[in-house]
Design a protein around this motif. Structure first.
Motif, mmCIF file in Angstrom:
data_model
loop_
_atom_site.group_PDB
_atom_site.id
_atom_site.type_symbol
_atom_site.label_atom_id
_atom_site.label_comp_id
_atom_site.label_asym_id
_atom_site.label_seq_id
_atom_site.Cartn_x
_atom_site.Cartn_y
_atom_site.Cartn_z
ATOM 1 N N LEU A 199 0.680 -1.101 -0.008
ATOM 2 C CA LEU A 199 -0.064 0.173 0.119
ATOM 3 C C LEU A 199 0.352 1.411 0.265
ATOM 4 O O LEU A 199 0.339 2.151 -0.392
ATOM 5 N N LEU A 200 2.136 0.675 0.696
ATOM 6 C CA LEU A 200 2.931 2.691 0.287
ATOM 7 C C LEU A 200 3.470 2.521 -0.663
ATOM 8 O O LEU A 200 3.888 3.993 -1.665
ATOM 9 N N LEU A 201 3.085 1.797 -1.874
ATOM 10 C CA LEU A 201 3.685 1.818 -3.461
ATOM 11 C C LEU A 201 2.123 2.294 -4.527
ATOM 12 O O LEU A 201 1.297 1.253 -4.561
ATOM 13 N N GLY A 202 1.330 3.719 -4.127
ATOM 14 C CA GLY A 202 0.502 4.100 -4.591
ATOM 15 C C GLY A 202 -0.181 3.456 -5.945
ATOM 16 O O GLY A 202 -0.912 3.199 -6.630
ATOM 17 N N SER A 203 1.317 4.018 -6.760
ATOM 18 C CA SER A 203 1.246 3.364 -7.981
ATOM 19 C C SER A 203 1.264 2.890 -8.620
ATOM 20 O O SER A 203 2.256 2.366 -8.653
ATOM 21 N N ASP A 204 0.632 2.101 -10.138
ATOM 22 C CA ASP A 204 1.456 1.421 -11.037
ATOM 23 C C ASP A 204 2.857 2.110 -11.273
ATOM 24 O O ASP A 204 3.955 0.714 -11.434
ATOM 25 N N GLN A 205 3.250 3.116 -11.954
ATOM 26 C CA GLN A 205 3.796 3.278 -11.704
ATOM 27 C C GLN A 205 5.770 3.509 -11.367
ATOM 28 O O GLN A 205 6.377 2.508 -11.599
ATOM 29 N N GLU A 206 4.956 3.663 -9.487
ATOM 30 C CA GLU A 206 5.739 3.266 -8.664
ATOM 31 C C GLU A 206 6.178 2.261 -8.895
ATOM 32 O O GLU A 206 7.392 1.940 -8.056
ATOM 33 N N MET A 207 5.351 1.330 -8.891
ATOM 34 C CA MET A 207 5.500 -0.579 -8.506
ATOM 35 C C MET A 207 6.347 -0.568 -10.061
ATOM 36 O O MET A 207 7.353 -1.451 -9.679
ATOM 37 N N ARG A 208 6.036 -0.376 -11.003
ATOM 38 C CA ARG A 208 6.440 -0.866 -12.144
ATOM 39 C C ARG A 208 8.061 -0.357 -12.252
ATOM 40 O O ARG A 208 9.111 -1.291 -12.929
ATOM 41 N N ASP A 209 8.593 1.228 -11.752
ATOM 42 C CA ASP A 209 9.865 1.414 -11.412
ATOM 43 C C ASP A 209 10.948 0.672 -10.569
ATOM 44 O O ASP A 209 11.713 0.216 -10.984
ATOM 45 N N LEU A 210 9.980 0.250 -9.313
ATOM 46 C CA LEU A 210 10.775 -0.859 -8.070
ATOM 47 C C LEU A 210 10.600 -1.994 -8.886
ATOM 48 O O LEU A 210 12.184 -2.108 -8.384
ATOM 49 N N ALA A 211 10.176 -2.560 -9.558
ATOM 50 C CA ALA A 211 10.393 -3.708 -9.827
ATOM 51 C C ALA A 211 11.397 -3.715 -11.206
ATOM 52 O O ALA A 211 12.448 -5.368 -10.411
ATOM 53 N N VAL A 212 11.546 -2.713 -12.167
ATOM 54 C CA VAL A 212 13.327 -2.388 -13.249
ATOM 55 C C VAL A 212 14.420 -2.682 -12.426
ATOM 56 O O VAL A 212 14.970 -3.240 -12.507
ATOM 57 N N TYR A 213 14.011 -1.968 -11.365
ATOM 58 C CA TYR A 213 15.400 -1.530 -10.557
ATOM 59 C C TYR A 213 15.517 -2.916 -10.119
ATOM 60 O O TYR A 213 17.189 -3.711 -9.728
ATOM 61 N N LEU A 214 14.825 -3.849 -9.219
ATOM 62 C CA LEU A 214 14.766 -4.893 -8.339
ATOM 63 C C LEU A 214 15.369 -5.755 -9.787
ATOM 64 O O LEU A 214 16.197 -6.936 -9.466
ATOM 65 N N ASN A 215 14.612 -6.145 -10.620
ATOM 66 C CA ASN A 215 15.550 -6.901 -11.994
ATOM 67 C C ASN A 215 16.408 -6.246 -12.050
ATOM 68 O O ASN A 215 17.121 -7.663 -12.538
ATOM 69 N N GLN A 216 17.324 -5.459 -12.433
ATOM 70 C CA GLN A 216 18.296 -4.719 -12.689
ATOM 71 C C GLN A 216 19.511 -5.747 -12.223
ATOM 72 O O GLN A 216 20.604 -5.531 -12.235
ATOM 73 N N LEU A 217 19.292 -5.948 -10.366
ATOM 74 C CA LEU A 217 20.341 -5.791 -10.177
ATOM 75 C C LEU A 217 20.774 -7.151 -9.972
ATOM 76 O O LEU A 217 20.068 -8.800 -10.209
ATOM 77 N N SER A 218 21.418 -7.435 -9.557
ATOM 78 C CA SER A 218 22.651 -9.288 -9.751
ATOM 79 C C SER A 218 21.682 -9.658 -8.433
ATOM 80 O O SER A 218 22.019 -9.582 -7.287
ATOM 81 N N ALA A 219 21.349 -11.418 -8.822
ATOM 82 C CA ALA A 219 20.466 -12.473 -8.320
ATOM 83 C C ALA A 219 22.115 -12.628 -7.430
ATOM 84 O O ALA A 219 23.299 -12.837 -7.506
ATOM 85 N N PRO A 220 22.335 -13.197 -5.821
ATOM 86 C CA PRO A 220 22.770 -13.815 -5.059
ATOM 87 C C PRO A 220 23.012 -15.248 -4.770
ATOM 88 O O PRO A 220 21.670 -15.523 -5.178
ATOM 89 N N PRO A 221 24.068 -15.695 -5.500
ATOM 90 C CA PRO A 221 24.297 -17.052 -5.029
ATOM 91 C C PRO A 221 23.652 -17.404 -3.371
ATOM 92 O O PRO A 221 23.501 -17.715 -2.430
ATOM 93 N N HIS A 222 23.212 -19.092 -4.143
ATOM 94 C CA HIS A 222 22.358 -19.190 -3.020
ATOM 95 C C HIS A 222 22.419 -21.009 -2.464
ATOM 96 O O HIS A 222 23.880 -21.555 -3.334
#
Length: 198
Positions: free
Chosen positions: A175-198
């Protein structure tokens, strides 16, 4: 996924599971399990075993996949899996290595980076996830999937089951991310991060 393909997959699952073959995950999730947007299958390669087991349990118990056609497909699959078959699938997926999903959305990753600190308390400074909080890794996940899930949490389509405590927390956080655009921006940022090994 069309219904004929789903039916064929479901009919094949008991035989595949009985032969300890966990590769059926790749039918939907791609050859290296890094996701397939065509059938709304997210990147599994970034997810650790503890999270995969928990979500398969949730799908099998019915608190995941409610009100979501693709989630219902996954629930049908999970209900055919014994704890042993779940462990075999998790081990198989771990052997494939970690892969960042290809980005598909237009968004502003710089704005996403500014938004991310409100998520970091649970998901880690770099989106690596925190098992103690049952918060999965987000770095390298499919951007379309992150966007879809954020909207589902915000709109009350996910995280409403009484036994899904992490989902209920996530519903409030979304709910803190009100707009679809904010959610889209956050998703694009996270996608570009390097996934950590597990």
């Amino acid at each position: 996924m069309n219904k004929v393909l789903l039916l064929g997959l479901l009919l094949a699952l008991p035989a595949l599971a009985a032969s300890d073959d966990a590769r059926y995950c790749l039918v939907c999730h791609g050859s290296n399990a890094s996701g397939n947007a065509t059938v709304a299958a997210p990147n599994l390669s970034i997810l650790p075993g503890w999270y995969l087991k928990g979500q398969l349990h949730g799908f099998g118990q019915g608190w995941r996949g409610q009100g979501d056609w693709h989630g219902q497909e996954m629930a049908a699959v999970a209900k055919t899996m014994s704890p042993q078959h779940i462990q075999e699938a998790v081990s198989f997926l771990a052997g494939l290595g970690v892969h960042r999903a290809e980005g598909t959305l237009d968004g502003d990753p710089a704005r996403g980076q500014v938004l991310y600190p409100r998520c970091a308390g649970c998901h880690g400074d770099n989106g690596q996830g925190l098992e103690a909080l049952q918060a999965p890794p987000l770095a390298g996940q499919s951007d379309w999937y992150l966007f879809k899930q954020l909207k589902a949490y915000r709109d009350g389509e996910r995280g409403q089951a009484g036994t899904d405590q992490s989902g209920q927390i996530m519903g409030q956080a979304a709910l803190l991310l009100g707009s679809d655009q904010e959610m889209r921006d956050l998703a694009v940022y996270l996608n570009q991060l390097s996934a950590p090994p597990h």
